[in-house]
Design a protein around this motif. Structure first.
Motif, PDB file in Angstrom:
ATOM      1  N   SER A   1      -8.314  -1.173   6.836  1.00 16.99           N
ATOM      2  CA  SER A   1      -8.651  -1.640   8.184  1.00 16.99           C
ATOM      3  C   SER A   1      -7.432  -2.287   8.842  1.00 16.99           C
ATOM      4  O   SER A   1      -6.786  -3.150   8.244  1.00 16.99           O
ATOM      5  CB  SER A   1      -9.823  -2.632   8.138  1.00 16.99           C
ATOM      6  OG  SER A   1      -9.462  -3.783   7.420  1.00 16.99           O
ATOM      7  N   GLN A   2      -7.124  -1.821  10.029  1.00 20.94           N
ATOM      8  CA  GLN A   2      -6.010  -2.348  10.816  1.00 20.94           C
ATOM      9  C   GLN A   2      -4.674  -2.230  10.090  1.00 20.94           C
ATOM     10  O   GLN A   2      -3.788  -3.060  10.285  1.00 20.94           O
ATOM     11  CB  GLN A   2      -6.268  -3.814  11.176  1.00 20.94           C
ATOM     12  CG  GLN A   2      -7.430  -4.058  12.092  1.00 20.94           C
ATOM     13  CD  GLN A   2      -7.137  -3.593  13.504  1.00 20.94           C
ATOM     14  OE1 GLN A   2      -6.026  -3.753  14.010  1.00 20.94           O
ATOM     15  NE2 GLN A   2      -8.111  -3.021  14.153  1.00 20.94           N
ATOM     16  N   THR A   3      -4.532  -1.200   9.258  1.00 24.95           N
ATOM     17  CA  THR A   3      -3.320  -1.073   8.451  1.00 24.95           C
ATOM     18  C   THR A   3      -2.677   0.310   8.576  1.00 24.95           C
ATOM     19  O   THR A   3      -1.477   0.443   8.388  1.00 24.95           O
ATOM     20  CB  THR A   3      -3.642  -1.376   6.964  1.00 24.95           C
ATOM     21  OG1 THR A   3      -4.238  -2.668   6.893  1.00 24.95           O
ATOM     22  CG2 THR A   3      -2.412  -1.354   6.087  1.00 24.95           C
ATOM     23  N   LEU A   4      -3.438   1.338   8.911  1.00 18.14           N
ATOM     24  CA  LEU A   4      -2.908   2.702   8.952  1.00 18.14           C
ATOM     25  C   LEU A   4      -1.642   2.799   9.799  1.00 18.14           C
ATOM     26  O   LEU A   4      -0.658   3.427   9.402  1.00 18.14           O
ATOM     27  CB  LEU A   4      -3.971   3.673   9.504  1.00 18.14           C
ATOM     28  CG  LEU A   4      -3.552   5.141   9.550  1.00 18.14           C
ATOM     29  CD1 LEU A   4      -3.475   5.708   8.142  1.00 18.14           C
ATOM     30  CD2 LEU A   4      -4.515   5.944  10.401  1.00 18.14           C
TER      31      LEU A   4
ATOM     32  N   SER B   1      -9.900   2.019   9.859  1.00 16.07           N
ATOM     33  CA  SER B   1     -10.034   1.514  11.230  1.00 16.07           C
ATOM     34  C   SER B   1      -8.640   1.227  11.783  1.00 16.07           C
ATOM     35  O   SER B   1      -7.724   0.878  11.028  1.00 16.07           O
ATOM     36  CB  SER B   1     -10.912   0.252  11.276  1.00 16.07           C
ATOM     37  OG  SER B   1     -10.239  -0.874  10.781  1.00 16.07           O
ATOM     38  N   PHE B   2      -8.500   1.400  13.090  1.00 19.50           N
ATOM     39  CA  PHE B   2      -7.191   1.216  13.715  1.00 19.50           C
ATOM     40  C   PHE B   2      -7.357   0.973  15.214  1.00 19.50           C
ATOM     41  O   PHE B   2      -8.347   1.400  15.805  1.00 19.50           O
ATOM     42  CB  PHE B   2      -6.292   2.443  13.488  1.00 19.50           C
ATOM     43  CG  PHE B   2      -6.892   3.740  13.931  1.00 19.50           C
ATOM     44  CD1 PHE B   2      -6.713   4.210  15.217  1.00 19.50           C
ATOM     45  CD2 PHE B   2      -7.659   4.499  13.052  1.00 19.50           C
ATOM     46  CE1 PHE B   2      -7.281   5.405  15.632  1.00 19.50           C
ATOM     47  CE2 PHE B   2      -8.232   5.692  13.451  1.00 19.50           C
ATOM     48  CZ  PHE B   2      -8.044   6.149  14.751  1.00 19.50           C
TER      49      PHE B   2
ATOM     50  N   ALA C   1       0.820  -1.221   0.000  1.00 25.15           N
ATOM     51  CA  ALA C   1       0.000   0.000   0.000  1.00 25.15           C
ATOM     52  C   ALA C   1       0.849   1.264   0.000  1.00 25.15           C
ATOM     53  O   ALA C   1       0.454   2.277  -0.585  1.00 25.15           O
ATOM     54  CB  ALA C   1      -0.932  -0.005   1.211  1.00 25.15           C
ATOM     55  N   ASP C   2       2.008   1.228   0.625  1.00 26.61           N
ATOM     56  CA  ASP C   2       2.856   2.422   0.684  1.00 26.61           C
ATOM     57  C   ASP C   2       3.358   2.854  -0.687  1.00 26.61           C
ATOM     58  O   ASP C   2       3.618   4.034  -0.908  1.00 26.61           O
ATOM     59  CB  ASP C   2       4.054   2.192   1.611  1.00 26.61           C
ATOM     60  CG  ASP C   2       3.698   2.330   3.077  1.00 26.61           C
ATOM     61  OD1 ASP C   2       2.983   3.287   3.432  1.00 26.61           O
ATOM     62  OD2 ASP C   2       4.133   1.477   3.878  1.00 26.61           O
TER      63      ASP C   2
END
Length: 196
Positions: A86-89, A112-113, A68-69
């Motif tokens: 979700s759960q990745t930021l 989401s985080f 993703a980066d």
């Protein structure tokens, strides 16, 4: 009906049927499968872990392996109704740039985080003097993929600084939704819906 992780269930419940969705860091594709099967969505995924990619593809899902980066830059502007992270930021190198990418690719973005300001995390640091290991933060400090320890208040400030509109926010304590009052202290997990 598919049993989803609580944050994913909130996201699934709030996505319009028939939408085009990009799930970034989609894991084994559980959210994508639910959106496809229960809401008729055109769900696509991006996942870094090859084992998860194989699992998702084995379910008939459209998932590509990527980071993703670096790989979101190849997606065209406005190509999805929703981008989901979700759960990745907290694992991304530049969360601020990630939000820009999400809202460039999608008309709206769910993020989401885990909340690193939850009282159990604070208590672990204050009384134990060590980085916490909790249900939502299960790895020790030395092997965690989490490189940014984001709190709900930090995220709200980032959203405000980035001039994004908050369309929705939900908070979880355990697997149950909790109120917005004192969410930074009492919520273990947050879900935000943003618009650029």
């Amino acid at each position: 009906m598919t049993k989803l992780r609580p944050d994913l269930q909130i996201i699934a419940d709030n996505i319009t049927p028939g939408s085009r969705v990009l799930d970034i860091g989609c894991g084994d594709g559980a959210l994508m499968a639910a959106l496809r099967d229960e809401k008729g969505c055109d769900a696509r995924g991006l996942e870094i872990d090859p084992v998860n990619v194989a699992s998702a593809v084995g379910k008939g899902l459209s998932v590509v392996q990527g980071d993703a980066d670096t790989d979101l830059a190849t997606y065209p502007d406005g190509s999805f109704d929703y981008a989901v992270l979700s759960q990745t930021l907290q694992t991304t190198h530049r969360p601020d740039v990630m939000l820009d990418q999400l809202l460039r690719i999608g008309q709206q973005a769910f993020v989401s985080f885990p909340n690193f300001a939850h009282w159990r995390v604070r208590s672990s640091l204050m009384f134990g003097g060590r980085m916490p290991v909790t249900r939502l933060i299960p790895q020790s400090w030395y092997d965690t993929p989490n490189i940014h320890h984001v709190t709900i208040d930090d995220f709200r400030a980032l959203v405000q600084d980035g001039k994004y509109a908050q369309e929705g926010q939900w908070f979880l304590s355990g697997d149950k939704q909790t109120g917005r009052g004192m969410a930074n202290l009492l919520a273990e997990h947050a879900v935000f819906l943003l618009r650029g």
